[in-house]
Scaffold this motif. Structure first.
Motif, mmCIF file in Angstrom:
data_model
loop_
_atom_site.group_PDB
_atom_site.id
_atom_site.type_symbol
_atom_site.label_atom_id
_atom_site.label_comp_id
_atom_site.label_asym_id
_atom_site.label_seq_id
_atom_site.Cartn_x
_atom_site.Cartn_y
_atom_site.Cartn_z
ATOM 1 N N ASP A 140 2.122 2.581 11.002
ATOM 2 C CA ASP A 140 1.625 3.578 10.059
ATOM 3 C C ASP A 140 2.358 3.476 8.721
ATOM 4 N N VAL A 141 3.681 3.278 8.778
ATOM 5 C CA VAL A 141 4.474 3.100 7.548
ATOM 6 C C VAL A 141 4.040 1.834 6.822
ATOM 7 N N LEU A 142 3.822 0.767 7.575
ATOM 8 C CA LEU A 142 3.357 -0.495 6.991
ATOM 9 C C LEU A 142 2.074 -0.280 6.202
ATOM 10 N N ARG A 143 1.103 0.370 6.802
ATOM 11 C CA ARG A 143 -0.180 0.589 6.142
ATOM 12 C C ARG A 143 -0.030 1.447 4.893
ATOM 13 N N LYS A 144 0.715 2.517 4.988
ATOM 14 C CA LYS A 144 0.834 3.446 3.869
ATOM 15 C C LYS A 144 1.644 2.850 2.718
ATOM 16 N N ASP A 145 2.782 2.217 3.053
ATOM 17 C CA ASP A 145 3.636 1.671 1.990
ATOM 18 C C ASP A 145 2.962 0.508 1.273
ATOM 19 N N ALA A 146 2.353 -0.390 2.036
ATOM 20 C CA ALA A 146 1.689 -1.540 1.417
ATOM 21 C C ALA A 146 0.538 -1.088 0.530
ATOM 22 N N GLU A 147 -0.237 -0.114 0.981
ATOM 23 C CA GLU A 147 -1.357 0.367 0.174
ATOM 24 C C GLU A 147 -0.871 1.057 -1.093
ATOM 25 N N ARG A 148 0.151 1.868 -0.957
ATOM 26 C CA ARG A 148 0.666 2.598 -2.118
ATOM 27 C C ARG A 148 1.149 1.631 -3.203
ATOM 28 N N MET A 149 1.894 0.619 -2.805
ATOM 29 C CA MET A 149 2.392 -0.362 -3.775
ATOM 30 C C MET A 149 1.264 -1.184 -4.365
ATOM 31 N N LEU A 150 0.332 -1.599 -3.508
ATOM 32 C CA LEU A 150 -0.751 -2.461 -3.962
ATOM 33 C C LEU A 150 -1.648 -1.742 -4.966
ATOM 34 N N VAL A 151 -1.977 -0.493 -4.693
ATOM 35 C CA VAL A 151 -2.830 0.269 -5.608
ATOM 36 C C VAL A 151 -2.156 0.420 -6.965
ATOM 37 N N ARG A 152 -0.880 0.731 -6.955
ATOM 38 C CA ARG A 152 -0.159 0.926 -8.222
ATOM 39 C C ARG A 152 -0.083 -0.379 -9.008
ATOM 40 N N TYR A 153 0.263 -1.461 -8.328
ATOM 41 C CA TYR A 153 0.412 -2.753 -9.000
ATOM 42 C C TYR A 153 -0.940 -3.276 -9.469
ATOM 43 N N HIS A 154 -1.957 -3.135 -8.635
ATOM 44 C CA HIS A 154 -3.299 -3.607 -8.981
ATOM 45 C C HIS A 154 -3.843 -2.853 -10.189
ATOM 46 N N THR A 155 -3.461 -1.592 -10.320
ATOM 47 C CA THR A 155 -3.950 -0.768 -11.423
ATOM 48 C C THR A 155 -3.178 -0.999 -12.713
ATOM 49 N N ASP A 156 -1.858 -1.090 -12.597
ATOM 50 C CA ASP A 156 -1.008 -1.094 -13.798
ATOM 51 C C ASP A 156 -0.646 -2.481 -14.316
ATOM 52 N N VAL A 157 -0.565 -3.484 -13.429
ATOM 53 C CA VAL A 157 -0.032 -4.788 -13.831
ATOM 54 C C VAL A 157 -1.063 -5.912 -13.731
ATOM 55 N N VAL A 158 -1.792 -5.960 -12.627
ATOM 56 C CA VAL A 158 -2.705 -7.072 -12.363
ATOM 57 C C VAL A 158 -3.703 -7.334 -13.497
#
Length: 329
Positions: A140-158
């Motif tokens: 559950d931590v894996l899913r939540k942490d990976a999604e949280r980071m990915l959404v932020r990075y995909h939105t702000d940096v990618v």
């Protein structure tokens, strides 16, 4: 040709040594060589990771690279792997399309494809060293942490990154090296140059993303070795992006900290090759004198005083290490 000339593939000479990149049309590794009885034949190359492990503890290196044993992957590793899978899913098509996938599509891939993939590659959820005692909570931590980071990075940096090549293997060859040096490069990026009647894309840097509990603002020592190898093999600057696993992920790139950039330098490249050659000689000497079955020096037990943790703490071979005799492991 400048030793720091940018290029997209093939091999070249850089201050006396050569580099090559494995493409889908090439063999993924150099042809096996006869290194003689003094070198372990299972080691066909050295990398920043293996060199770092040998310097940290030769006995740990023996277990991992001589005997071929693997440690249980930790939670941080699988979270980072899932995050990178999500990035690659978007970047691979962006090389041709020059457009990003919608965030929701990337998240769907992360949850449906990337997370199951990294868990399977680790041997199953039960084989991962989760921070929590219950592996269900760990997933559950894996899913939540990976999604949280990915959404932020995909939105702000990618959106400001244009990948030109992904997931490449580079080899550095030099007469002083018993085996070549290997580097796995995540992504090479570039920019478009307008000419008189057309335009072309120029590769300008390597980007390596690092995930962790906290975002770093400067290069860590292990990253510096890695960056030196990357720049030596490509002639490109290396830029690190650090993303935290916090409730609101913090992202630090070169825009926020110039200390996360490593510029190519021929002298540094030559030095890292000399150092790697010396490490290879030390490996060969231990293999000749100790062999594959007798314990090698347990230097991790006597960590450098500047380190803030003992390398033995997270070692997967504590229970069989002679330096741990008498300890509660």
């Amino acid at each position: 040709m400048s030793s720091l000339e940018r290029f997209l593939g093939g091999g070249r000479v850089l201050d006396g040594f050569t580099t090559s990149v494995a493409t889908p049309a090439q063999e993924p590794a150099p042809e096996p060589a006869d290194y003689g009885a003094g070198w372990p034949e299972q080691i066909r190359h050295l990398s920043a990771t293996s060199i770092g492990m040998f310097r940290r503890c030769p006995e740990q290196f023996r277990h991992r690279y001589i005997l071929g044993e693997k440690e249980r992957p930790g939670e941080a590793l699988v979270v980072g792997s899932a995050f990178h899978e999500g990035l690659e899913f978007n970047y691979r098509q962006k090389i041709e399309s020059f457009e990003d996938r919608p965030t929701a599509e990337v998240v769907e891939y992360l949850q449906d494809e990337a997370v199951p993939k990294v868990i399977e590659e680790a041997g199953g959820a039960e084989e991962i060293a989760w921070d929590a005692s219950d592996y269900h909570k760990g997933v559950d931590v894996l899913r939540k942490d990976a999604e949280r980071m990915l959404v932020r990075y995909h939105t702000d940096v990618v959106p400001r990154i244009q990948p030109l090549a992904l997931e490449e293997e580079f080899y550095l060859h030099d007469p002083s090296l018993i085996v070549p040096l290997l580097a796995y490069i995540d992504v090479r990026t570039g920019y478009e140059v307008e000419l008189d009647t057309t335009s072309t894309w120029m590769v300008d840097r390597i980007i390596d993303t690092k995930t962790g509990k906290q975002a770093a603002t400067k290069l860590k020592p292990s990253w510096q070795l890695q960056a030196t190898l990357y720049s030596a093999m490509t002639g490109l600057r290396v830029e690190y992006h650090s993303i935290s696993r916090a409730a609101t992920p913090r992202i630090v790139t070169a825009l926020e900290s110039a200390d996360l950039v490593f510029e190519p330098h021929p002298t540094k490249a030559e030095h890292v090759v000399r150092t790697a050659a010396t490490v290879a000689e030390m490996i060969a000497w231990l293999y000749q004198t100790k062999g594959p079955d007798e314990p090698w020096p347990t230097l991790g037990r006597f960590a450098d005083f500047t380190m803030n943790f003992l390398p033995c703490t997270n070692c997967g071979w504590r229970s069989v290490c002679p330096a741990m005799a008498g300890e509660d492991v």
